[in-house]
Design a protein around this motif. Sequence first.
Motif, mmCIF file in Angstrom:
data_model
loop_
_atom_site.group_PDB
_atom_site.id
_atom_site.type_symbol
_atom_site.label_atom_id
_atom_site.label_comp_id
_atom_site.label_asym_id
_atom_site.label_seq_id
_atom_site.Cartn_x
_atom_site.Cartn_y
_atom_site.Cartn_z
ATOM 1 N N ASN A 367 0.856 -1.189 0.000
ATOM 2 C CA ASN A 367 0.000 0.000 0.000
ATOM 3 C C ASN A 367 0.890 1.237 0.000
ATOM 4 N N GLN A 369 2.307 4.810 -0.695
ATOM 5 C CA GLN A 369 1.886 6.168 -1.006
ATOM 6 C C GLN A 369 2.862 6.748 -2.031
ATOM 7 N N VAL A 370 2.318 7.208 -3.135
ATOM 8 C CA VAL A 370 3.163 7.660 -4.247
ATOM 9 C C VAL A 370 4.152 8.737 -3.808
ATOM 10 N N GLU A 382 5.942 12.644 -10.983
ATOM 11 C CA GLU A 382 5.614 11.357 -11.574
ATOM 12 C C GLU A 382 6.253 11.228 -12.961
ATOM 13 N N HIS A 406 5.840 0.314 -8.617
ATOM 14 C CA HIS A 406 4.612 0.787 -9.264
ATOM 15 C C HIS A 406 3.492 -0.235 -9.110
ATOM 16 N N SER A 409 1.562 0.020 -5.708
ATOM 17 C CA SER A 409 0.874 1.264 -5.385
ATOM 18 C C SER A 409 -0.561 1.222 -5.884
ATOM 19 N N LYS A 410 -1.439 1.840 -5.114
ATOM 20 C CA LYS A 410 -2.835 1.927 -5.540
ATOM 21 C C LYS A 410 -3.012 2.968 -6.631
ATOM 22 N N ASP A 411 -2.095 3.892 -6.702
ATOM 23 C CA ASP A 411 -2.167 4.965 -7.700
ATOM 24 C C ASP A 411 -1.037 4.798 -8.705
ATOM 25 N N ASP A 412 -1.343 5.035 -9.962
ATOM 26 C CA ASP A 412 -0.308 4.993 -10.985
ATOM 27 C C ASP A 412 0.573 6.228 -10.888
ATOM 28 N N PHE A 413 1.870 6.029 -10.882
ATOM 29 C CA PHE A 413 2.774 7.168 -10.975
ATOM 30 C C PHE A 413 3.705 7.038 -12.180
ATOM 31 N N HIS A 415 3.019 6.877 -16.017
ATOM 32 C CA HIS A 415 1.891 7.082 -16.919
ATOM 33 C C HIS A 415 2.329 6.975 -18.379
#
Length: 474
Positions: A367, A369-370, A382, A406, A409-413, A415
């Motif tokens: 989990n 955090q970016v 990012e 990557h 992570s729950k968020d893509d950083f 792209h």
Amino acid sequence: MTDYSIMRELSFSIRDEFTRKPIAEKIIKLLDSDIDVSPMIIDGKWGTGKTEFCFKLKNLIEENNPNDYKVGYVNAFQADHANEPLLTLIAEVASFYDEKDDKRKDFIKNAVPYLRLISGIGLKAGLGFAFGRYAADIPDALADGMEEIKDGSKSLIDQSLESMIKDQVEAEKNLSTLKEALKKIASTTPVILLIDELDRCRPDFAVMMLETIKHVFDVKNVQIILITNAEQLKATIKHSYGSETDSHSYLYKFFKYQINLPTTIKDVEGRSIENNVTYFKVTVQASRVIPQDFKDNEFIYDISKFVKIAHLSLRKVEQVVRCIETLIIFEDNSKSKNPEVEQLLIVFLSFAYIANKNLFEQIRDRNIQVTDILKFSSSSEEIYLPNDQSILENFPTKFFILLILHGLSKDDFIHTTTYDGNMDYHISRLVEHILKDFDFIQESNSTYHIVNSSYIYKYIDHTINNLLLFDIVK
């Protein structure tokens, strides 16, 4: 724990990974000059190698010594339990001479009245520490504190009120006698005293040591060098005199010079490299546990350059290497799928474990955090592929680590952006290139990240579990 027996033998010719010999040579030039530089502070943060530098400086002075310096080393931290800083310094000066030397006998005899005056009954406790190495000087005094030193000197422990009052009246005379004795002994053989570890001492003892240096050792041909953390010493002064004390002004009323140990060195291209980055490579190379193929993996040294470790002391870097060594011991090499990649993960996770426990726990919990991973990897923003391909070309190790994280992570950083041409093909070539650099076979047709089913993530879990198995950093 510092091994002083090893430290005492060190010289710049043995190792000088931080290029500090030129600094030591400049210090010696100051000591040799007509400039009054004593007392002097050599300032460095905790864990920057001050003690090692201290012994190297001492050995360099003695190696080429046209002025016939007598160079002493005092570990203030080891002495503070005796609570007699003057006794400690006097004992170090006495140690320069053979027990039968008249200079030694006269010096001790002249020091005794003032030592008795300032120490009183407490002197008996201090004798065991300060003169334990020089038992020939006061053999019986250590037993009962009431015997004489050599030619009928007064008792070192005089509990008589009458005698103590007399000593108080003669305080200035006794201090002058001691300073004259110091001046006499240093007139033919100049004295340099290196005082180390004062920043680790009890506040009251540290202040007593500073006052002793100022009032007693301000003598011609006696030069004092304090190797310490100046900021910590200022905090010590505030602790002793109150938070409103101007600790900076107080401290620097004692000292004439301050030498700052640099925390970086220049590489061949003139770029600054943190000492702990250099020390990481040196420590890995010196390890008897880490195998040669691991040491030869140049990518592992890149990790120490981009992760946020500037705040780590050299001792913390040693702990990182200890983590790596422990993980290597735990490894079952027969199950290794890609040693080079696994080595990178061992190093990165070891740094995270020591330098950023919060991020380490995020990786453990999958989990991330970016903002935390980008900050720890010295990434300000990012990554957008294919436009940001420079990170791949210039920092392949960093990109590979980010590529792996990557997936946690729950968020893509990382792209994808619009690209004139075949975007998927271009991104695919980038990823193919990075994976090829690390000799890693991608396990899916994904074009911009390693899939979650990759064995890499199972290997991360395995490595984290091994790190958490023991509290290996203590």
